[in-house]
Design an enzyme around this catalytic site. Sequence first.
Site: not given
Ligand code: ADP
Ligand code: AMP
Length: 215
Positions: A13, A88, A127, A160, A171
């Site tokens: 995302k 969420r 990541r 992270r 998660r």
């Molecule tokens: P989210 O915001 O949904 O948690 P991220 O955008 O942070 O996900 O992506 C999670 C990890 O996956 C990062 O290390 C990113 O570089 C990698 N990633 C994102 N999209 C892809 C893809 N299409 N294929 C492989 N790796 C990806």
């Molecule tokens: P994310 O960066 O989206 O993976 O979110 C990291 C953490 O932030 C999650 O595991 C939750 O603890 C908190 N968080 C982010 N967005 C929300 C949401 N919309 N509702 C509740 N908790 C959230």
Amino acid sequence: MNVVLLGPPGAGKGTQAVKLARTLGLLHLSSGDILRAERQAKTQLGRQAQDFMDRGVLVPDDVILTMMMDHISRPEASGGFLLDGFPRTVAQAEGLDERLARKGARIDIVANMVVEDADVTRRLTGRWSCPVDGRIYHEIYSPPKAAGRCDDCGAALSRRKDDEPDVVRQRLRTYHEETEPLEAYYKARGVLESIDASGTVEEVTDSLQRVCRAR
Ligand code: ADP
Ligand code: AMP
């Protein structure tokens, strides 16, 4: 246009939101990034959220709704916004719809990024991100040009804490129990578009652009 990116943690995302927000001219609002900035600044909200985040469970709905509506109501969001990580829960989605309706606004499209748990686990455990500008990398799929350094600003990349395997498992459980029901919620409202998010970053970008431009 107001867009929601829906999908499990690690679906991509954040990676896609940055690109999509730029091409569609939308303000990117990531609830996770906003919470991490509040923690960094040691605000009351940041302190309230930290224990939930470290355990991989959700921060309470009322806290998140107030925080996100504060950002959505700012002038920068008046040209349209792209929500990443919010809503969420069904309660958050209902709260969002209600508050937007009061402003005469709505969510126009919910792009549901579909990808298997095994894939997102691999993505999350590899990541790395830039603590300065938020740019996201992956040690195999999107490596930085110089090991451990951000391509844009040269800062040392960090992992992270909630990407540790135990927290990732929690998660994903939280996602299936509390967030997945949003698919039915938005489907019933006629705004859900599911896309295959298991391909490369470029393939997923193309699918997202296609569904957003078709609206
Ligand atoms: P989210 O915001 O949904 O948690 P991220 O955008 O942070 O996900 O992506 C999670 C990890 O996956 C990062 O290390 C990113 O570089 C990698 N990633 C994102 N999209 C892809 C893809 N299409 N294929 C492989 N790796 C990806
Ligand atoms: P994310 O960066 O989206 O993976 O979110 C990291 C953490 O932030 C999650 O595991 C939750 O603890 C908190 N968080 C982010 N967005 C929300 C949401 N919309 N509702 C509740 N908790 C959230």
